[in-house]
Enzyme design. Structure first.
Site, PDB file in Angstrom:
ATOM      1  N   ASN A 318       0.843  -1.196   0.000  1.00  0.00           N
ATOM      2  CA  ASN A 318       0.000   0.000   0.000  1.00  0.00           C
ATOM      3  C   ASN A 318       0.882   1.252   0.000  1.00  0.00           C
ATOM      4  O   ASN A 318       0.780   2.125   0.882  1.00  0.00           O
ATOM      5  CB  ASN A 318      -0.941  -0.004   1.207  1.00  0.00           C
ATOM      6  CG  ASN A 318      -2.214   0.793   0.948  1.00  0.00           C
ATOM      7  OD1 ASN A 318      -2.321   1.484  -0.071  1.00  0.00           O
ATOM      8  ND2 ASN A 318      -3.154   0.723   1.872  1.00  0.00           N
ATOM      9  N   HIS A 349      -8.523   3.559   8.456  1.00  0.00           N
ATOM     10  CA  HIS A 349      -9.081   2.292   7.978  1.00  0.00           C
ATOM     11  C   HIS A 349     -10.500   2.052   8.494  1.00  0.00           C
ATOM     12  O   HIS A 349     -11.313   1.428   7.806  1.00  0.00           O
ATOM     13  CB  HIS A 349      -8.189   1.122   8.393  1.00  0.00           C
ATOM     14  CG  HIS A 349      -7.033   0.896   7.484  1.00  0.00           C
ATOM     15  ND1 HIS A 349      -5.814   1.494   7.658  1.00  0.00           N
ATOM     16  CD2 HIS A 349      -6.903   0.140   6.350  1.00  0.00           C
ATOM     17  CE1 HIS A 349      -4.976   1.118   6.702  1.00  0.00           C
ATOM     18  NE2 HIS A 349      -5.623   0.303   5.889  1.00  0.00           N
TER      19      HIS A 349
END
Length: 463
Positions: A318, A349
């Site tokens: 990521n 998140h």
């Protein structure tokens, strides 16, 4: 999920059309901005229906902040509003969708837009509200010197190449792409006469796109064959725990973690291919003279699977989110930058407890791994066999540490997470604490990092 894949495949076709028929030589920047924005809005509505209104509300709220807030506070207000709205949506989606059932919902695009909003706000603050000598070399390069127009702002946040699955990119890079300066900007950094070229080449992304589509296809096949056959939930199955020795459980943990990766490889690589197909993502030329199209790549699979340190693994997984965290948090945090960065990552998140178990564990393991590397690595560099042995051991430990850390991220809830950690005796937590207690720590203070960044900026200026 079907809508997600359909949108991305249609975006891929639209990207080729956009590069060929709406290239900078055929269309003005305003036309390119408008088409990119309209396509993006259509994809969002098609994929998420009425839930897409959250994307547009957040975008327009922050456009107001960007134009009305004072420059010294623009990054703070934008950050609070964007992260606050995202968090409220994370909370609400638990009631919209069943707890623990992760569908492809509107929160994904909202997370990407939050990254872009805060990135632009920080870079605008750097460009207008700070002096050049206060900035790092990277901040100085990416600083935005004037507020964007509404069309530029909407295009950057809602363009069809990245609205569904990202990745986040820097505002100046995106504007250079729309205006047709993106590739030439990178090529001018290279001395082409030394490489045998008479004039500036015109690199094509087709090869990079085909390569990434092959990776996407393989990832899809692996997802369909492996992921469902090796569920993460099996590692806390009572029968499995009763009959399987500790080392075998660790081995199976590695297997199920590997099986969970292909869906991320698929989504991120396809998103990268879409941007490349539109002509965006050129990053320059490597030492062999090969054109590179990895400016927006979100992962480096080889470096992930061969990582010999926790830091190396994180830096290649990521990638654009890691860059965002560094630019808006780590480089700006007045104290405890590592801890604050992990906490922001967890908050970004969502609110599932598993995320916080993962990122709080990540803080502990990162600090312990840094202490081991600083105190021990130099002893193994004196000979090739020692270095190979060190790399093999650190590879195995890194892979197991990552599996141990991310298991709660997949399981989400508190009860299965505690059950899992009990089943493996909290061994990584205990070992990390012992390392931090026994080995001397040489932290890099914020002032030291700023001094190093200033030295780098001075070096760049002198060149």
């Amino acid at each position: 999920q079907i809508n997600f894949v359909a949108c991305q495949l249609f975006a891929l076709l639209a990207a080729f059309w956009f590069r060929i028929y709406l290239s900078p030589s055929h269309a003005s920047s305003a036309v390119r901005h408008a088409f990119a924005t309209l396509f993006g809005i259509y994809f969002a509505v098609f994929c998420f229906g009425w839930y897409s209104i959250h994307l547009f509300v957040l975008v327009m709220m922050n456009y107001g902040i960007m134009n009305m807030a004072s420059i010294p506070n623009i990054h703070r207000y934008s950050f609070v509003v964007a992260m606050g709205y995202l968090t409220l949506c994370h909370i609400s989606r638990i009631y919209i969708f069943h707890y623990g059932i992760l569908t492809t919902d509107f929160s994904g695009p909202l997370m990407i837009i939050t990254q872009k909003i805060t990135t632009l706000a920080c870079q605008l603050h750097d460009g207008i509200g700070r002096q050049a000598e206060e900035l790092t070399a990277e901040q100085n390069r990416l600083a935005v010197k004037s507020r964007p127009s509404l069309l530029e702002y909407l295009s950057y946040l809602l363009n069809f190449m990245s609205i569904i699955a990202g990745p986040c990119s820097n505002y100046k890079d995106y504007i250079a792409f729309i205006e047709g300066r993106h590739v030439h900007m990178k090529l001018l950094e290279v001395n082409w006469k030394q490489k045998g070229y008479d004039r500036l080449p015109d690199p094509s992304p087709t090869g990079a796109v085909m390569y990434k589509l092959c990776i996407t296809l393989v990832s899809l096949i692996l997802f369909l064959t492996l992921t469902k056959n090796f569920p993460m939930a099996y590692i806390i199955d009572n029968e499995f725990l009763d009959k399987t020795p500790f080392l075998s459980r660790l081995g199976y943990l590695y297997v199920v973690t590997q099986a969970a990766k292909p869906k991320y490889y698929f989504a991120w690589t396809l998103a990268d291919a879409v941007n490349n197909a539109a002509g965006y993502g050129f990053s320059g030329v490597d030492e062999t003279g090969t054109f590179r199209w990895d400016l927006l790549s979100n992962l480096n699979i080889w470096n992930i699977e061969t990582a010999t340190s926790f830091k190396m693994y994180i830096e290649n997984w990521n990638i654009q989110t890691a860059a965002w965290l560094k630019r808006v948090c780590y480089d700006r945090a007045p104290w405890y930058p590592t801890a604050l960065t992990f906490i922001l990552s967890a908050l970004w998140h969502g609110i599932y407890p598993g995320y916080y178990f993962t990122f709080l564990t990540g803080i502990l393991i990162t600090l312990a791994a840094r202490a081991i590397r600083n105190n021990c690595r130099h002893y193994f560099l004196s000979s090739v066999p020692l270095k190979i042995a060190y790399d093999v051991v650190t590879w195995a430990v890194t892979q197991l540490a990552v599996c141990y850390t991310v298991a709660p991220f997949v399981m989400l809830a508190v009860e299965p997470t505690i059950k899992f950690y009990k089943s493996v005796y909290f061994h990584m937590h205990i070992l990390s604490i012992l390392v931090l207690l026994l080995l001397p720590i040489r932290p890099q203070t914020h002032s030291v990092r700023r001094a190093q960044n200033q030295a780098m900026l001075n070096s760049v200026k002198s060149k």
